[in-house]
Design an enzyme around this catalytic site. Structure first.
Site, mmCIF file in Angstrom:
data_model
loop_
_atom_site.group_PDB
_atom_site.id
_atom_site.type_symbol
_atom_site.label_atom_id
_atom_site.label_comp_id
_atom_site.label_asym_id
_atom_site.label_seq_id
_atom_site.Cartn_x
_atom_site.Cartn_y
_atom_site.Cartn_z
ATOM 1 N N GLU A 199 40.337 -16.219 -35.616
ATOM 2 C CA GLU A 199 41.203 -17.347 -35.243
ATOM 3 C C GLU A 199 42.655 -16.957 -34.939
ATOM 4 O O GLU A 199 43.586 -17.536 -35.489
ATOM 5 C CB GLU A 199 41.191 -18.405 -36.359
ATOM 6 C CG GLU A 199 39.793 -18.905 -36.690
ATOM 7 C CD GLU A 199 39.762 -19.964 -37.796
ATOM 8 O OE1 GLU A 199 40.770 -20.126 -38.497
ATOM 9 O OE2 GLU A 199 38.718 -20.618 -37.956
ATOM 10 N N GLU B 111 28.986 -19.544 -36.881
ATOM 11 C CA GLU B 111 29.217 -20.474 -37.996
ATOM 12 C C GLU B 111 28.662 -21.861 -37.654
ATOM 13 O O GLU B 111 29.319 -22.883 -37.847
ATOM 14 C CB GLU B 111 30.725 -20.576 -38.303
ATOM 15 C CG GLU B 111 31.391 -19.231 -38.529
ATOM 16 C CD GLU B 111 32.849 -19.334 -38.984
ATOM 17 O OE1 GLU B 111 33.317 -20.435 -39.329
ATOM 18 O OE2 GLU B 111 33.511 -18.283 -38.994
HETATM 19 C C1 GLA Z 1 36.445 -20.938 -40.510
HETATM 20 C C2 GLA Z 1 36.264 -19.586 -41.121
HETATM 21 C C3 GLA Z 1 35.144 -19.566 -42.126
HETATM 22 C C4 GLA Z 1 35.131 -20.776 -42.992
HETATM 23 C C5 GLA Z 1 35.087 -21.978 -42.145
HETATM 24 C C6 GLA Z 1 34.960 -23.180 -43.008
HETATM 25 O O1 GLA Z 1 35.571 -21.203 -39.506
HETATM 26 O O2 GLA Z 1 36.028 -18.587 -40.200
HETATM 27 O O3 GLA Z 1 35.317 -18.466 -42.952
HETATM 28 O O4 GLA Z 1 36.251 -20.809 -43.827
HETATM 29 O O5 GLA Z 1 36.285 -21.999 -41.393
HETATM 30 O O6 GLA Z 1 34.606 -22.910 -44.302
#
Ligand code: GLA
Length: 373
Positions: free
Chosen positions: A157, A262
Site C-alpha cells: 500500500e 486478500e
Molecule cells: C490490508 C493489509 C492486510 C490486512 C487487511 C485487513 O489489506 O494488507 O494485512 O491488515 O488490510 O486486515
C-alpha cells in the site's frame, strides 16, 4: 446391516441423479491447473486451537498467508526485540501441510511501532539510520525463513488512489527510493523467494499507471520484483470489470505474476459517502448499518453467491496470468470485516459461515469452475 447398505445405495442413487448433492470438493482440487488457492490464517488456526478452521485450511487450500504474525508490530515489537513465536508456528504449519507460504508484510505504513522512526530521545531519525533499520529488519525476518517462505509482500500500500506516493514515514524520511531499497534488501536476504508489491484498488486507472511506473522503475534499476498483488477487498458493485481486466493485462505485459491476495466481499452498507479503503479510518457504529446481526437473509446469501460467481468468472478469464487467489480469512466468524471500517458489526464476506459450513457462495464458485472446463 442390510438396512444400512440399502440406505447407502439409495443415497448413491439419488446423488447420481443429482437429487442429493453432499459433495464438498476441495477448492485446491477444483482450481488445480489454474492457480493456487489459499487463505490468510491467524494464530488460532496455526496453533490449531481453532481446529475446525485448521481442518478447512488443510482440506481446501494449498497456500497460506500470515494474517498478522509477520507484520512489523508483531514480529519486531521493539527496536531491539523480535518475537518469532507465532510466525515460526505459521511457517511450520505451512511446511507440514505442503503449502506455498506467503510472508506478509515487510514494509507498510500501518501496524508498525512508531519507535522505528525515532531515536532514544524521541526525535525523528535520519535517512541513513532508517535505511539501516529497514535492512536489519528485512535481513532478519526474510533470512530466518529463507527457503521456507516462498513469497514475500515486500511493500504494501505505498500508492494513493490518485497515483501519488502515500505520505508515510518511509517516504518522508528515506525518500522515494525506499521502495527500491526494500526490494533490494529482500532479494539479498533470499534470492529464491518471490517478491511482490501488494495494494488495494489497483484497478483505478491512475493507480494502475502508478504501479506500472513503479514496476518499470524497479526493472530499469535492475531490482527484482516478481509479482503484483491485487488485495481484492471487493464489494457487490466493485471492482469495475473492464478496469480489472486492464490491470491484469498491463501487469502481465510487464512480465510479472498477478495474484489476488486478500479476497473478501463486503455486503454491509458503507458508513459514509467519503468512504475509502484506508485501513486507519474508522466510523461510528449505528444499527442501520449493521442489518444482519440475526443471520443472513436467504436473498442476500444468494446475492453474495451470485457476486462470487461473477468475480470468479472474471478471475478465470485471466487464469493463465493469475498465479494465486487467497481469501482474507477462513470463516465469517473471524473476518476483519466484522470490525472494519466500523467495530462490532456482523459481516458475511467469506465462503464459510460462522459454524464452519460452506455457504452458497462456495457452491456457486464450484459451479463456475466446472462450467469453465
Ligand atoms: C490490508 C493489509 C492486510 C490486512 C487487511 C485487513 O489489506 O494488507 O494485512 O491488515 O488490510 O486486515
Amino acid at each position: 446391516m442390510k438396512k444400512k447398505i440399502f440406505y447407502v445405495l439409495i443415497i448413491i442413487g439419488l446423488s447420481t441423479l443429482g437429487i442429493v448433492d453432499n459433495e464438498e470438493p476441495a477448492l485446491k482440487e477444483i482450481f488445480k491447473g489454474h492457480f493456487l488457492i489459499g487463505a490468510a490464517v491467524n494464530n488460532d488456526c496455526v496453533y490449531e486451537t481453532d481446529s475446525k478452521a485448521a481442518e478447512i485450511v488443510k482440506k481446501h487450500f494449498n497456500t497460506i498467508t500470515a494474517e498478522n504474525s509477520m507484520k512489523w508490530l508483531l514480529i519486531h515489537p521493539e527496536n531491539n526485540r523480535y518475537d518469532f513465536e507465532a510466525a515460526d508456528k505459521f511457517v511450520e504449519f505451512g511446511i507440514k501441510n505442503n503449502m506455498f507460504i506467503v510472508g506478509h508484510t515487510l514494509i507498510w505504513h500501518y501496524q508498525i511501532p512508531q519507535s522505528v522512526f525515532l531515536d532514544n530521545k524521541g526525535n525523528q531519525i535520519k535517512r541513513d539510520t532508517l535505511l539501516k533499520r529497514m535492512r536489519e529488519h528485512i535481513y532478519t525476518v526474510v533470512g530466518r525463513y529463507k527457503h521456507k517462505v516462498n513469497g514475500w509482500d515486500v511493500v504494501n500500500e505505498a500508492i494513493n488512489d490518485n497515483g501519488t506516493l502515500r505520505n508515510s514515514k518511509w517516504l518522508e524520511i528515506i525518500g522515494e527510493d525506499y521502495i527500491s531499497k526494500a526490494f533490494q534488501f529482500a532479494n539479498e536476504a533470499d534470492p529464491d523467494a518471490e517478491l511482490y508489491y501488494n495494494d488495494y484498488f489497483n484497478e483505478i486507472p491512475e493507480k494502475r499507471d502508478a504501479i506500472m511506473r513503479l514496476v518499470r522503475k524497479l526493472k530499469s534499476e535492475n531490482i527484482r520484483i516478481d509479482g503484483v498483488g491485487i488485495q481484492g477487498h471487493w464489494g457487490l458493485d466493485y471492482p469495475d470489470e473492464k478496469n480489472f481486466d486492464a490491470f491484469v493485462d498491463s501487469i502481465n505485459a510487464l512480465g510479472l505474476k498477478v495474484m489476488i491476495t486478500e479476497l473478501d466481499v463486503d455486503i454491509l452498507p458503507k458508513p459514509a459517502l467519503n468512504w475509502s479503503a484506508e485501513i486507519a479510518e474508522r466510523f461510528k457504529y449505528s444499527p442501520e448499518i449493521d442489518p444482519y446481526i440475526n443471520g443472513l437473509p436467504p436473498e442476500v446469501d444468494e446475492l453474495l453467491a451470485n457476486r462470487y460467481a461473477q468475480l470468479f468468472r472474471m478471475i478465470l478469464k485471466h487464469k493463465v496470468k493469475i498465479s494465486r487467489v487467497t481469501f482474507w480469512g477462513i470463516t465469517d466468524r473471524t473476518s476483519w470485516l466484522n470490525n472494519w471500517p466500523i467495530r462490532g458489526r456482523t459481516n458475511y464476506p467469506l465462503l464459510f459461515d460462522r459454524s464452519y459450513k460452506p455457504k452458497k457462495a462456495y457452491f456457486s464458485i464450484i459451479k463456475i469452475v466446472k462450467s469453465d472446463q
